[in-house]
Motif scaffolding. Structure first.
Motif, PDB file in Angstrom:
ATOM      1  N   ILE A 156       0.837  -1.209   0.000  1.00 48.68           N
ATOM      2  CA  ILE A 156       0.000   0.000   0.000  1.00 48.68           C
ATOM      3  C   ILE A 156       0.865   1.251   0.000  1.00 48.68           C
ATOM      4  CG2 ILE A 156      -1.525   1.370   1.481  1.00 48.68           C
ATOM      5  CD1 ILE A 156      -3.020  -0.784  -0.001  1.00 48.68           C
ATOM      6  N   GLN A 157       1.863   1.277   0.864  1.00 58.15           N
ATOM      7  CA  GLN A 157       2.737   2.452   0.966  1.00 58.15           C
ATOM      8  C   GLN A 157       3.473   2.725  -0.346  1.00 58.15           C
ATOM      9  OE1 GLN A 157       4.808   0.877   4.349  1.00 58.15           O
ATOM     10  NE2 GLN A 157       3.791   2.255   5.803  1.00 58.15           N
ATOM     11  N   ALA A 158       3.858   1.666  -1.028  1.00 57.73           N
ATOM     12  CA  ALA A 158       4.585   1.832  -2.294  1.00 57.73           C
ATOM     13  C   ALA A 158       3.681   2.366  -3.398  1.00 57.73           C
ATOM     14  CB  ALA A 158       5.201   0.500  -2.710  1.00 57.73           C
ATOM     15  N   GLU A 159       2.421   1.958  -3.397  1.00 60.51           N
ATOM     16  CA  GLU A 159       1.497   2.356  -4.457  1.00 60.51           C
ATOM     17  C   GLU A 159       0.797   3.680  -4.166  1.00 60.51           C
ATOM     18  OE1 GLU A 159      -1.229  -0.849  -4.938  1.00 60.51           O
ATOM     19  OE2 GLU A 159       0.304  -2.301  -5.553  1.00 60.51           O
ATOM     20  N   ALA A 160       0.856   4.138  -2.926  1.00 61.26           N
ATOM     21  CA  ALA A 160       0.085   5.309  -2.505  1.00 61.26           C
ATOM     22  C   ALA A 160       0.370   6.572  -3.313  1.00 61.26           C
ATOM     23  CB  ALA A 160       0.303   5.566  -1.013  1.00 61.26           C
ATOM     24  N   PRO A 161       1.626   6.914  -3.613  1.00 63.02           N
ATOM     25  CA  PRO A 161       1.865   8.162  -4.357  1.00 63.02           C
ATOM     26  C   PRO A 161       1.146   8.212  -5.708  1.00 63.02           C
ATOM     27  CG  PRO A 161       3.894   7.386  -3.349  1.00 63.02           C
ATOM     28  CD  PRO A 161       2.889   6.287  -3.182  1.00 63.02           C
ATOM     29  N   LEU A 210     -16.133   2.833  -3.969  1.00 61.19           N
ATOM     30  CA  LEU A 210     -16.366   1.959  -5.123  1.00 61.19           C
ATOM     31  C   LEU A 210     -15.624   0.629  -5.007  1.00 61.19           C
ATOM     32  CD1 LEU A 210     -16.196   4.532  -8.075  1.00 61.19           C
ATOM     33  CD2 LEU A 210     -18.236   3.573  -6.964  1.00 61.19           C
ATOM     34  N   ALA A 211     -14.457   0.636  -4.373  1.00 56.20           N
ATOM     35  CA  ALA A 211     -13.657  -0.580  -4.295  1.00 56.20           C
ATOM     36  C   ALA A 211     -14.344  -1.685  -3.511  1.00 56.20           C
ATOM     37  CB  ALA A 211     -12.298  -0.276  -3.656  1.00 56.20           C
ATOM     38  N   LEU A 212     -15.278  -1.318  -2.636  1.00 56.53           N
ATOM     39  CA  LEU A 212     -15.938  -2.322  -1.809  1.00 56.53           C
ATOM     40  C   LEU A 212     -17.077  -3.025  -2.540  1.00 56.53           C
ATOM     41  CD1 LEU A 212     -16.213  -0.259   1.518  1.00 56.53           C
ATOM     42  CD2 LEU A 212     -14.336  -1.722   0.750  1.00 56.53           C
ATOM     43  N   ASP A 238     -11.225   2.343 -12.861  1.00 60.85           N
ATOM     44  CA  ASP A 238      -9.775   2.199 -12.732  1.00 60.85           C
ATOM     45  C   ASP A 238      -9.495   0.964 -11.873  1.00 60.85           C
ATOM     46  OD1 ASP A 238      -7.088   2.361 -11.917  1.00 60.85           O
ATOM     47  OD2 ASP A 238      -7.080   4.544 -12.031  1.00 60.85           O
ATOM     48  N   ARG A 239      -9.092  -0.116 -12.495  1.00 62.31           N
ATOM     49  CA  ARG A 239      -8.903  -1.375 -11.772  1.00 62.31           C
ATOM     50  C   ARG A 239      -7.786  -1.280 -10.730  1.00 62.31           C
ATOM     51  NH1 ARG A 239     -13.547  -4.085 -12.284  1.00 62.31           N
ATOM     52  NH2 ARG A 239     -14.323  -3.811 -14.423  1.00 62.31           N
ATOM     53  N   ALA A 240      -6.766  -0.493 -11.035  1.00 62.87           N
ATOM     54  CA  ALA A 240      -5.658  -0.365 -10.084  1.00 62.87           C
ATOM     55  C   ALA A 240      -6.125   0.302  -8.798  1.00 62.87           C
ATOM     56  CB  ALA A 240      -4.519   0.430 -10.709  1.00 62.87           C
ATOM     57  N   ARG A 241      -6.976   1.317  -8.922  1.00 61.38           N
ATOM     58  CA  ARG A 241      -7.489   1.979  -7.714  1.00 61.38           C
ATOM     59  C   ARG A 241      -8.489   1.091  -6.977  1.00 61.38           C
ATOM     60  NH1 ARG A 241      -9.037   7.568 -10.366  1.00 61.38           N
ATOM     61  NH2 ARG A 241      -9.854   8.270  -8.350  1.00 61.38           N
ATOM     62  N   LEU A 242      -9.267   0.329  -7.715  1.00 59.69           N
ATOM     63  CA  LEU A 242     -10.165  -0.626  -7.050  1.00 59.69           C
ATOM     64  C   LEU A 242      -9.362  -1.602  -6.193  1.00 59.69           C
ATOM     65  CD1 LEU A 242     -12.701  -1.560  -9.893  1.00 59.69           C
ATOM     66  CD2 LEU A 242     -13.178  -0.181  -7.860  1.00 59.69           C
ATOM     67  N   ASP A 243      -8.310  -2.157  -6.767  1.00 62.02           N
ATOM     68  CA  ASP A 243      -7.482  -3.130  -6.044  1.00 62.02           C
ATOM     69  C   ASP A 243      -6.796  -2.487  -4.849  1.00 62.02           C
ATOM     70  OD1 ASP A 243      -8.206  -5.074  -7.836  1.00 62.02           O
ATOM     71  OD2 ASP A 243      -6.370  -4.971  -9.019  1.00 62.02           O
ATOM     72  N   PHE A 244      -6.311  -1.260  -5.036  1.00 61.49           N
ATOM     73  CA  PHE A 244      -5.592  -0.565  -3.967  1.00 61.49           C
ATOM     74  C   PHE A 244      -6.481  -0.379  -2.744  1.00 61.49           C
ATOM     75  CE2 PHE A 244      -4.581   3.398  -1.768  1.00 61.49           C
ATOM     76  CZ  PHE A 244      -3.223   3.247  -1.494  1.00 61.49           C
TER      77      PHE A 244
END
Length: 254
Positions: A156-161, A210-212, A238-244
């Protein structure tokens, strides 16, 4: 200690077993959520958000009373008519109504909302839960339940920016826990009758809510989320944001 003893009058019946020293009671058309000292801050935050939401176009529970004592606090709210979406049988109309309800919350004026839930605060909350070893693996996706929470947090921390950069121009008023149990509908017309449990409401990335949705629709009704996203107005999410956010959310409860 019995929280019910704090409440005015008699006839309060327990609704659910409490989590983290929280108990819920009902008497007629009034709900009382009670908490020990450790949860008073969160309960007060929910009170403030419920008061604000009740003054908007989105139907919601009204705050009736607030009780604070040395031992804790109690929030009394009006009961909302209708049935929680999770308790209703699946239909395309219900999914469309749920999408419309979430969209209605997200369409509230950001400038009018006094509450903020920035991503760095949410991640800090997850860091605290992980540090305390309080992550509930049952809340995690099956494919990551065996992964150490610290490793998930590092991801999570790596993808947050990158996620924060995408979200910067897409902030809306979010429910914060946009789950099927928190949206009530008329069982006949399937019109939204009210939104409840708004302790995490605030301006945030719309994908916080939305991710939920996809996992819920699959778990409750075994249906794909494509219809929901089409009705919401986001046919290609945005699938990446859904997963995040699906990975982040369960790290914040504990």
């Amino acid at each position: 200690m019995s929280f019910a003893a704090w409440l005015p009058g008699d006839g309060w019946e327990p609704v659910t077993g409490g989590e983290s020293a929280t108990e819920v009671f009902r008497r007629g058309d009034v709900f009382a959520k009670c908490s020990g000292v450790s949860g008073v801050g969160e309960l007060a935050a929910e009170r403030d958000r419920a008061e604000w939401l009740a003054g908007t176009s989105v139907p919601a529970a009204r705050v009736l009373d607030w009780i604070e004592r040395a031992e804790g606090g109690a929030l009394l709210t009006s009961a909302v008519s209708g049935v929680a979406a999770v308790e209703l049988p699946w239909s395309e109309k219900l999914v469309a109504s749920f999408a419309g309800a979430l969209r209605a919350v997200h369409s509230l004026a950001v400038e009018d909302c006094p509450f903020r839930r920035p991503l760095h605060d949410v991640i800090a909350q997850a860091e605290d839960v992980v540090r305390r070893g309080a992550v509930n693996p049952d809340f995690l996706r099956e494919d990551v339940q065996a992964v150490p929470p610290a490793e998930l947090l590092a991801r999570i921390q790596a993808e947050a920016p990158e996620v924060a950069a995408k979200a910067a121009g897409d902030l809306v008023v979010c429910h914060g826990d946009g789950c099927l149990p928190n949206f009530l509908f008329d069982p006949e017309t399937l019109e939204l009758t009210g939104v409840i449990d708004v302790g995490r409401l605030g301006v945030a990335d719309r994908y916080t809510d939305l991710a939920l949705v996809p996992a819920q629709l699959n778990d409750v009704w075994s249906v794909d989320a494509a219809g929901f996203f089409a009705q919401y107005g986001l046919p290609e999410p945005d699938r990446a944001r859904l997963d995040f956010y699906l990975l982040l959310d369960p790290l914040t409860w504990g």
